[in-house]
Design a protein around this motif. Structure first.
Motif, PDB file in Angstrom:
ATOM      1  N   LEU A 187       0.863  -1.070   0.006  1.00  0.00           N
ATOM      2  CA  LEU A 187       0.011   0.168  -0.074  1.00  0.00           C
ATOM      3  C   LEU A 187       0.861   1.278  -0.093  1.00  0.00           C
ATOM      4  O   LEU A 187       0.627   2.312  -0.570  1.00  0.00           O
ATOM      5  CB  LEU A 187      -0.990   0.043   1.112  1.00  0.00           C
ATOM      6  CG  LEU A 187      -1.978  -0.876   1.194  1.00  0.00           C
ATOM      7  CD1 LEU A 187      -2.908  -0.901   2.612  1.00  0.00           C
ATOM      8  CD2 LEU A 187      -3.061  -0.740   0.159  1.00  0.00           C
ATOM      9  N   VAL A 218      -3.754  -3.294  -5.892  1.00  0.00           N
ATOM     10  CA  VAL A 218      -4.844  -3.196  -4.937  1.00  0.00           C
ATOM     11  C   VAL A 218      -5.676  -4.286  -5.208  1.00  0.00           C
ATOM     12  O   VAL A 218      -6.370  -4.809  -4.220  1.00  0.00           O
ATOM     13  CB  VAL A 218      -5.670  -2.019  -5.458  1.00  0.00           C
ATOM     14  CG1 VAL A 218      -7.024  -1.628  -4.603  1.00  0.00           C
ATOM     15  CG2 VAL A 218      -4.831  -0.672  -4.736  1.00  0.00           C
ATOM     16  N   GLN A 222      -6.931  -6.734  -2.380  1.00  0.00           N
ATOM     17  CA  GLN A 222      -8.388  -7.144  -2.047  1.00  0.00           C
ATOM     18  C   GLN A 222      -8.628  -8.671  -1.732  1.00  0.00           C
ATOM     19  O   GLN A 222      -9.192  -9.175  -0.778  1.00  0.00           O
ATOM     20  CB  GLN A 222      -9.161  -6.365  -3.083  1.00  0.00           C
ATOM     21  CG  GLN A 222      -9.569  -4.998  -2.739  1.00  0.00           C
ATOM     22  CD  GLN A 222     -10.521  -4.502  -3.992  1.00  0.00           C
ATOM     23  OE1 GLN A 222     -10.220  -4.345  -5.052  1.00  0.00           O
ATOM     24  NE2 GLN A 222     -11.850  -4.239  -3.257  1.00  0.00           N
ATOM     25  N   LEU A 441     -10.073  -0.211   0.371  1.00  0.00           N
ATOM     26  CA  LEU A 441      -9.562  -0.634  -1.165  1.00  0.00           C
ATOM     27  C   LEU A 441     -10.836  -0.711  -2.048  1.00  0.00           C
ATOM     28  O   LEU A 441     -10.653  -0.485  -3.070  1.00  0.00           O
ATOM     29  CB  LEU A 441      -9.088  -1.908  -0.863  1.00  0.00           C
ATOM     30  CG  LEU A 441      -7.616  -2.109  -0.073  1.00  0.00           C
ATOM     31  CD1 LEU A 441      -7.276  -3.418  -0.138  1.00  0.00           C
ATOM     32  CD2 LEU A 441      -6.775  -1.149  -0.806  1.00  0.00           C
ATOM     33  N   TYR A 444     -11.445   2.752  -3.182  1.00  0.00           N
ATOM     34  CA  TYR A 444     -10.390   3.135  -4.146  1.00  0.00           C
ATOM     35  C   TYR A 444     -10.781   2.884  -5.670  1.00  0.00           C
ATOM     36  O   TYR A 444     -10.679   3.889  -6.648  1.00  0.00           O
ATOM     37  CB  TYR A 444      -9.120   2.426  -3.964  1.00  0.00           C
ATOM     38  CG  TYR A 444      -8.075   2.638  -4.854  1.00  0.00           C
ATOM     39  CD1 TYR A 444      -7.076   3.721  -5.063  1.00  0.00           C
ATOM     40  CD2 TYR A 444      -8.088   1.544  -5.982  1.00  0.00           C
ATOM     41  CE1 TYR A 444      -6.267   3.742  -6.117  1.00  0.00           C
ATOM     42  CE2 TYR A 444      -7.189   1.564  -6.963  1.00  0.00           C
ATOM     43  CZ  TYR A 444      -6.391   2.665  -6.962  1.00  0.00           C
ATOM     44  OH  TYR A 444      -5.459   2.605  -7.912  1.00  0.00           O
ATOM     45  N   LEU A 459      -6.263   4.886  -0.126  1.00  0.00           N
ATOM     46  CA  LEU A 459      -5.157   4.154   0.112  1.00  0.00           C
ATOM     47  C   LEU A 459      -4.754   4.380   1.166  1.00  0.00           C
ATOM     48  O   LEU A 459      -3.906   3.525   2.179  1.00  0.00           O
ATOM     49  CB  LEU A 459      -3.993   4.258  -1.058  1.00  0.00           C
ATOM     50  CG  LEU A 459      -4.604   3.480  -2.440  1.00  0.00           C
ATOM     51  CD1 LEU A 459      -3.387   3.574  -3.448  1.00  0.00           C
ATOM     52  CD2 LEU A 459      -5.113   1.976  -2.411  1.00  0.00           C
TER      53      LEU A 459
END
Length: 490
Positions: A187, A218, A222, A441, A444, A459
């Motif tokens: 991250l 990302v 996830q 996330l 995002y 983030l």
């Protein structure tokens, strides 16, 4: 340059920081071994005055070699009186548990000896008694442990079963913290790339491909988080104890079964229906797995307000159970498939589909049946597909070993082996922050095509949530990546 400055300002204000201590601390002391009479007691000091304290208590002119045991006469620093002859171990900071100068005094464990040494240390103005957990707190603040390791240490101290010990040791070794640190680093790198793109893309220092790389990171993170959270709360159940609930009609033998398993008269047993009104529970070790075994009021309709409340509490406990033990009296007209299923239906209706998936059917009082009836009952259970079923007698002990074996199999299926696979979540606190990280996330991805600044903020929130688990968050890490990866400002 708005987002670059925002990165600095926001990260420097994180509620959880890497608390590396640079200021002078008090020197603390405490008994580190258990209280009460014992063969050897360990008394520890930590802080800058540990060296002077060692000289005062032993009259040694030079420090002993670090981490080597030395025999010493331990003296009262005021009167010079001999308090005990014991072993002394010197730990020079930062190579100690707390990261500070430390000394351990291994003395005889008699109450008078321990009290005398503690009073001698307390007479020195440069020392003060340690607060609860302060040695471990200093280890965290000095970067010797992260929060997951601290929690693992606490779990190890309180572990009562073999499997709890294994899980605590694995967490204390840092595996869980290392997993979250790896995710945190991903991250940090992704956030650094987005911040660099926002601030410096107009100067052609940063190409747009870096954003696609962040998207891939990302997306992968996830999926890993979702898989990590799909653990059926194994680690938390193992740490806190698996809820095993005994339920059934009145006089089925639930209290008797509780007493047999716990090997003591935990619950009152009588022939009067409805003796158990409230939930009676005890903690046990079954094959190395911790359980909280609960006896509940018999399930039946009653006009008695106290018994009605007991039945309500019984049904509530059933809905919270991880494993449900349905206890049925086989002498209560139970020699047909229909009556068997009817009693089971009465038990299942107490949780209406929201209860545990792990159910053990315990057919009690088989000592009152003929051998022919027992054979018929076993055949009936096999034909009805009622598994697992255990025929037992709390009076004679018949079938109890088989029942405990079935129960252990369920516990193993629920908790698993903590030494296998990825380290599991052990604290509700961890799960809360991981869920918050996963939510960030997800947001995002929503903001990614519309507003990069908002994406970067998500983030940053995700990174903050992981940092809250380990207790380590640093703004400098992001700045280092921004400059090293893109050579900005050269």
């Amino acid at each position: 340059m708005w987002s670059f400055r925002r990165c600095l300002n926001t990260l420097s204000g994180y509620p959880v920081k890497n608390w590396i201590c640079h200021h002078v601390r008090d020197t603390i002391f405490a008994l580190s071994s258990g209280h009460g009479k014992c063969g050897v007691a360990v008394i520890r000091t930590s802080g800058p005055a540990s060296q002077k304290t060692l000289h005062l208590l032993t009259k040694w002119q030079t420090l002993p070699p670090p981490r080597q045991v030395k025999l010493a006469s331990i003296l009262c620093p005021k009167s010079g009186e001999l308090l005990d002859r014991g072993l002394v171990v010197w730990f020079s900071g930062p190579h100690s548990f707390t990261g500070e100068d430390c000394c351990e005094y291994h003395v005889h464990g008699g109450l008078a000896v321990v009290r005398g040494v503690l009073q001698a240390l307390g007479s020195l103005q440069m020392l003060r008694p340690a607060e609860p957990g302060e040695f471990t707190k200093r280890a965290f603040q000095n970067g010797k442990l992260d929060l997951t390791e601290v929690e693992g240490l606490g779990d190890l101290i309180h572990a009562e079963t073999e499997v709890q010990r294994r899980q605590a040791l694995r967490q204390m070794s840092g595996e869980l913290g290392q997993l979250y640190h790896r995710w945190s680093q991903q991250l940090i790198r992704g956030l650094a790339h987005i911040e660099a793109f926002i601030d410096f893309s107009e100067d052609d220092n940063v190409e747009e491909d870096v954003l696609l790389a962040v998207d891939e990171v990302v997306d992968k993170l996830q999926k890993e988080l979702e898989e990590h959270l799909k653990d059926n709360r194994r680690g938390e159940r193992l740490r806190d104890g698996v809820q095993v609930v005994l339920t059934g009609a009145t006089n089925a033998g639930k209290s008797s079964l509780l007493n047999v398993i716990s090997q003591k008269p935990t619950a009152i047993v009588s022939s009067i229906p409805g003796t158990t009104r409230d939930v009676v529970e005890t903690t046990l070790n079954i094959g190395g797995y911790p359980i909280i075994l609960s006896d509940t009021a018999g399930l039946r309709d009653s006009e008695d307000p106290i018994e009605k409340e007991g039945v309500r509490r019984a049904k509530a406990r059933v809905r919270e159970a991880d494993i449900l033990v349905a206890v049925i009296d086989v002498c209560n007209g139970l020699l047909s498939r229909e009556t068997l299923l009817a009693q089971l239906q009465n038990i299942y209706s107490s949780f209406q589909g929201d209860g545990p998936r792990n159910v053990i059917l315990a057919l009690n009082k088989v000592d009152l049946l003929s051998q022919e009836s027992i054979v018929y009952l076993e055949k009936l259970c096999q034909e009805s597909g009622l598994l697992p079923v255990c025929l037992l007698s709390c009076h004679t002990g018949e079938g109890i070993s088989k029942f405990l074996g079935i129960l252990r199999d369920h516990l193993e299926a629920i908790c698993g082996d903590p030494l296998q696979g990825m380290p599991t979540i052990t604290q509700t606190r961890h799960r809360h922050h991981l869920m918050a990280c996963l939510g960030a996330l997800g947001r995002y991805s929503v903001h990614r095509q519309q507003d990069l600044v908002l994406s970067a903020e998500e983030l940053r929130i995700a990174h903050r949530q992981l940092g809250a688990i380990t207790g380590r968050v640093s703004a400098e890490e992001i700045l280092d990546i921004i400059f090293s990866d893109f050579c900005i400002g050269k």
